[in-house]
Design an enzyme around this catalytic site. Structure first.
Site, PDB file in Angstrom:
ATOM      1  N   GLU A  49      48.560   8.195  17.377  1.00 49.07           N
ATOM      2  CA  GLU A  49      47.571   9.195  17.758  1.00 49.07           C
ATOM      3  C   GLU A  49      46.298   8.815  17.018  1.00 49.07           C
ATOM      4  OE1 GLU A  49      47.294  13.948  18.385  1.00 49.07           O
ATOM      5  OE2 GLU A  49      47.719  13.301  16.342  1.00 49.07           O
ATOM      6  N   ASP A  60      40.660  20.860  12.594  1.00 51.71           N
ATOM      7  CA  ASP A  60      41.143  20.056  11.479  1.00 51.71           C
ATOM      8  C   ASP A  60      40.848  20.704  10.142  1.00 51.71           C
ATOM      9  OD1 ASP A  60      42.258  17.696  12.776  1.00 51.71           O
ATOM     10  OD2 ASP A  60      40.221  17.342  13.484  1.00 51.71           O
TER      11      ASP A  60
END
EC number: 4.2.1.20
Length: 280
Positions: A49, A60
């Site tokens: 990924e 995030d």
């Protein structure tokens, strides 16, 4: 069959789950990131990924947000990301390459162009973490036209309607999150109720399930496999290892001060995480 189909079939025969590391492209530079990616694959990573740096990575936590910043400080762009994907694809023709990209990038480039560019570069799937499945129809259509698997997030406490939508729309794999919040080992994965999370998604007979968010130890991976997931994705724990070998202060570009040491640490971590995917 797609690369994901081939991978999951092979792993199922071997009695293993998939271990998938998240790595930010261009962190801290394209060349160093390529060495990191190569190390991950050689250490046992089953798929990748890869992140495309973005200035406002809302999904995030601090660790991965800093990797976006390091890459941007080094001059990362979408075009440079495409070149790096081509290099990875040429070096590893069979490894599935998934992308994690924020939704403004396809809007800026145009949906059809965006998906076509990443398909031509060698990407297999794209996850847009800030695009929920209820808004995903135009993205899924453009992805299908380009031959890209669209990936959607199955939230830990999602309604059955949402899980049904995610299962129907996600191709390649389903990204299931083990707990709410942002990415990162700042809050580790809770394995309580993990089987219920996986079972709720499996009811809709979708793609294989990879568990992410807060997966930072071999025990977390083993718990994910035991709960019925087909594998696990780890990002922040790997990003922390990379950051520990970086030197440089924002806004100046960073560099890896000891690539051999970084490779050693990554190899030890990824090998242990992969070993934990063995089904018992």
């Amino acid at each position: 069959m797609s690369r994901y189909d081939d991978l999951f079939a092979r792993l199922d025969t071997a009695g293993e789950g998939a271990f998938v590391p998240f790595i930010m492209l261009s962190d801290p530079s394209p060349e160093e990131a390529f060495q990191i990616i190569s190390t991950a694959i050689e250490a046992g990573a089953d798929a990748l990924e890869l992140g495309v740096p973005f200035s406002d990575p809302v999904a995030d936590g601090p660790t991965v947000a800093e990797s976006h910043l390091r890459a941007l400080d080094g001059g990362a762009t979408v075009d440079s990301a495409l070149e790096q994907i081509k290099r990875v694809r040429a070096a590893y023709p069979e490894v599935p390459i998934g992308m994690l990209i924020y939704g403004n990038v396809p809007f800026t480039r145009g949906l059809d162009r965006f998906y076509q560019e990443f398909a031509e570069a060698g990407a297999d799937s794209i996850l847009l973490p800030d695009v929920p499945v209820r808004e995903g129809a135009p993205f899924s259509a453009a992805a299908a036209a380009a031959g890209i698997d669209p990936i959607y997030i199955a939230p830990a406490n999602a309604s059955e309607k949402t899980l049904e939508g995610v299962s129907a729309a996600s191709k390649g794999y389903i990204y299931a999150i083990s707990r709410d919040g942002v990415t990162g080992t700042e809050r580790e994965s809770s394995t309580d109720g993990l089987s219920a999370v996986v079972d709720n998604i499996k009811k809709f007979d979708g793609a294989p399930i990879l568990l992410g968010f807060g997966i930072s130890s071999p025990q977390h991976v083993a718990d994910a496999i035991a709960a019925g997931a087909s594998g696990a994705i780890t990002g922040s724990a790997i990003t922390k290892i990379i950051a520990s070998h970086c030197e440089g202060e924002h806004p100046n570009p960073s560099t890896i001060r000891d690539m051999d040491g970084l490779k050693k640490d990554l190899t030890e971590f990824i090998s242990a995480m992969k070993a934990a995917t063995k089904k018992v």
